[in-house]
Design a protein around this motif. Structure first.
Motif, short mmCIF file in Angstrom:
data_model
loop_
_atom_site.label_atom_id
_atom_site.label_comp_id
_atom_site.label_asym_id
_atom_site.label_seq_id
_atom_site.Cartn_x
_atom_site.Cartn_y
_atom_site.Cartn_z
N HIS A 24 0.84 -1.19 0.00
CA HIS A 24 0.00 0.00 0.00
C HIS A 24 0.89 1.26 0.00
O HIS A 24 2.03 1.23 0.46
N TYR A 26 1.05 3.62 1.87
CA TYR A 26 1.50 4.07 3.19
C TYR A 26 2.60 3.20 3.80
O TYR A 26 3.03 3.44 4.93
N ASP A 40 -3.17 1.89 -4.14
CA ASP A 40 -4.22 2.05 -3.12
C ASP A 40 -4.94 0.71 -2.92
O ASP A 40 -4.65 -0.28 -3.61
N SER A 41 -5.87 0.69 -1.99
CA SER A 41 -6.46 -0.59 -1.59
C SER A 41 -7.19 -1.26 -2.76
O SER A 41 -7.04 -2.47 -2.97
N PHE A 63 -7.88 -5.51 6.30
CA PHE A 63 -9.04 -5.46 5.40
C PHE A 63 -8.59 -5.51 3.93
O PHE A 63 -9.33 -5.98 3.06
N MET A 64 -7.40 -5.02 3.65
CA MET A 64 -6.91 -5.02 2.27
C MET A 64 -6.56 -6.45 1.84
O MET A 64 -6.89 -6.87 0.72
N TYR A 112 -17.64 1.40 3.06
CA TYR A 112 -16.28 1.75 2.64
C TYR A 112 -15.49 0.44 2.60
O TYR A 112 -15.72 -0.47 3.42
N ASN A 114 -12.76 -0.02 3.68
CA ASN A 114 -12.09 -0.15 4.99
C ASN A 114 -13.06 -0.76 6.00
O ASN A 114 -13.53 -0.11 6.93
N SER A 129 -12.44 5.57 -1.37
CA SER A 129 -12.42 7.04 -1.36
C SER A 129 -12.33 7.57 -2.79
O SER A 129 -12.67 8.72 -3.04
N HIS A 174 -6.05 10.50 9.97
CA HIS A 174 -6.55 11.66 9.23
C HIS A 174 -7.30 12.65 10.14
O HIS A 174 -7.29 13.85 9.88
N HIS A 197 -6.98 14.16 1.70
CA HIS A 197 -7.73 12.91 1.63
C HIS A 197 -9.11 13.13 2.27
O HIS A 197 -9.20 13.81 3.30
N GLU A 199 -10.84 11.44 4.16
CA GLU A 199 -10.99 10.98 5.55
C GLU A 199 -10.67 12.09 6.55
O GLU A 199 -10.82 11.92 7.76
N SER A 213 -8.32 10.53 -3.33
CA SER A 213 -7.83 9.28 -2.75
C SER A 213 -6.31 9.20 -2.98
O SER A 213 -5.75 10.02 -3.72
N THR A 214 -5.66 8.21 -2.40
CA THR A 214 -4.19 8.19 -2.45
C THR A 214 -3.68 8.01 -3.89
O THR A 214 -2.77 8.73 -4.33
#
Ligand code: 13P
Ligand code: SF4
Length: 302
Positions: A24, A26, A40-41, A63-64, A112, A114, A129, A174, A197, A199, A213-214
């Motif tokens: 990811h 991050y 991203d996810s 969750f990813m 979402y 997430n 997102s 966030h 973002h 969030e 989104s990212t």
């Protein structure tokens, strides 16, 4: 083992096991460097479904990895650090969703990405997102139950007259962005474009030049003629932004914020994951089928 030896061992094991490493945006810089794909996810999950590799090492949060397993049930999906969860995803349970549905029987349930698989299984449709506002606007419904992020829900509410009833969840990373610190960064870098973002809290979103989104942040910065950017999301993405745009400058908006869970995964965890096949994601097949339906609805609409 020194990092260089660990990386060599990971590469060997990856080949032996026909594995792919997904990371990811991050994740720690050294993991982004090692990965076959950084994204991203949603992007990573789609890639997981499409890969010819037999094993997926998912460097992100639970969750990813679950989403990857749902979309690619025949593959072995490993979460290298089994403690890497997302506190926001864990703010809602399947029972919470069932109770809200009973109280609002005509509402459409939007969740979402997430969220745990058990929550996705109770939803009509998933969103990320990147596509939440568009999907909500396209749904043929007047009332929406949105789980779990209240800030993303509030962002979507700006684009629709539909009634969105939001769960009281939030991302602890966030939510720590304050309008005061972001405005101070804008004063310091007056030419910088502020990317936020969704969030983040509403008063931070209000300051943004773009709310993205990212992956969309990366695409926007790459296509833009601007040279300076302020970034209001988890600080790990700044590594990717700088790497892909060496001629541009990227700064955290306010103090850099780190997601503790995203940083749990280390090179050593990846090595042990490949060596020992841990921690394998295993989900109830019925839950997976129902959750896949929500994800497939998203792909149809988005
Ligand atoms: P993306 O869907 O943009 O990857 O974001 C996931 C996330 O956890 C944001 O905090
Ligand atoms: Fe979850 Fe927030 Fe971390 Fe994303 S940044 S994984 S939403 S806690």
């Amino acid at each position: 083992m020194k990092d260089i030896d660990t990386i060599r061992a990971i590469r060997q094991l990856k080949q032996q096991k026909n594995a792919i490493i997904l990371a990811h945006n991050y994740q720690r810089p050294e993991i982004q460097e090692l990965a076959d794909l950084v994204g991203d996810s949603l992007d990573l999950s789609r890639r997981a479904a499409a890969t010819s590799a037999e094993m997926i090492v998912f460097c992100g949060v639970r969750f990813m990895a679950e989403t990857a397993k749902i979309l690619a049930p025949q593959k072995t999906v490993l979460l290298p650090n089994h403690n890497a969860g997302c506190p926001m995803a864990d703010m809602v349970t399947a029972d919470d969703v069932i109770a809200m549905k009973a109280a609002h029987p005509s509402a459409t349930v939007v969740c979402y990405v997430n969220t745990p698989a058990t929550v996705k299984a109770e939803a009509d449709i998933c969103v990320t997102s990147a596509n939440a506002a568009t999907i909500i606007e396209r749904l043929q419904t007047d009332e929406i139950l949105f789980f779990p992020d209240k800030n993303l829900a509030a962002w979507c509410q700006r684009f629709t007259t539909k009634k969105i009833i939001a769960w009281d969840g939030y991302c602890y990373v966030h939510s720590r962005f304050s309008a005061a610190e972001v405005a101070a960064s804008q004063a310091r870098f007056p030419d910088a474009v502020l990317l936020v973002h969704p969030e983040c809290p509403a008063d931070v979103v209000d300051l943004a030049d773009e709310v993205l989104s990212t992956n969309k942040m990366v695409a926007f910065a790459t296509a833009s003629n601007a040279k300076q950017f302020l970034i209001a999301t988890e600080e790990g993405i700044i590594h990717r932004l700088r790497r892909e745009n060496p001629d541009k400058q990227f700064y955290a908006a306010g103090n850099a914020k780190s997601c503790f869970n995203m940083k749990k995964t280390t090179l050593q965890d990846i090595y042990l994951a490949l060596l020992k096949g841990r921690t394998e994601i295993n989900l109830d097949p019925t839950i997976m089928d129902r959750a896949r339906h929500s994800l497939e609805e998203m792909v149809k609409f988005g």
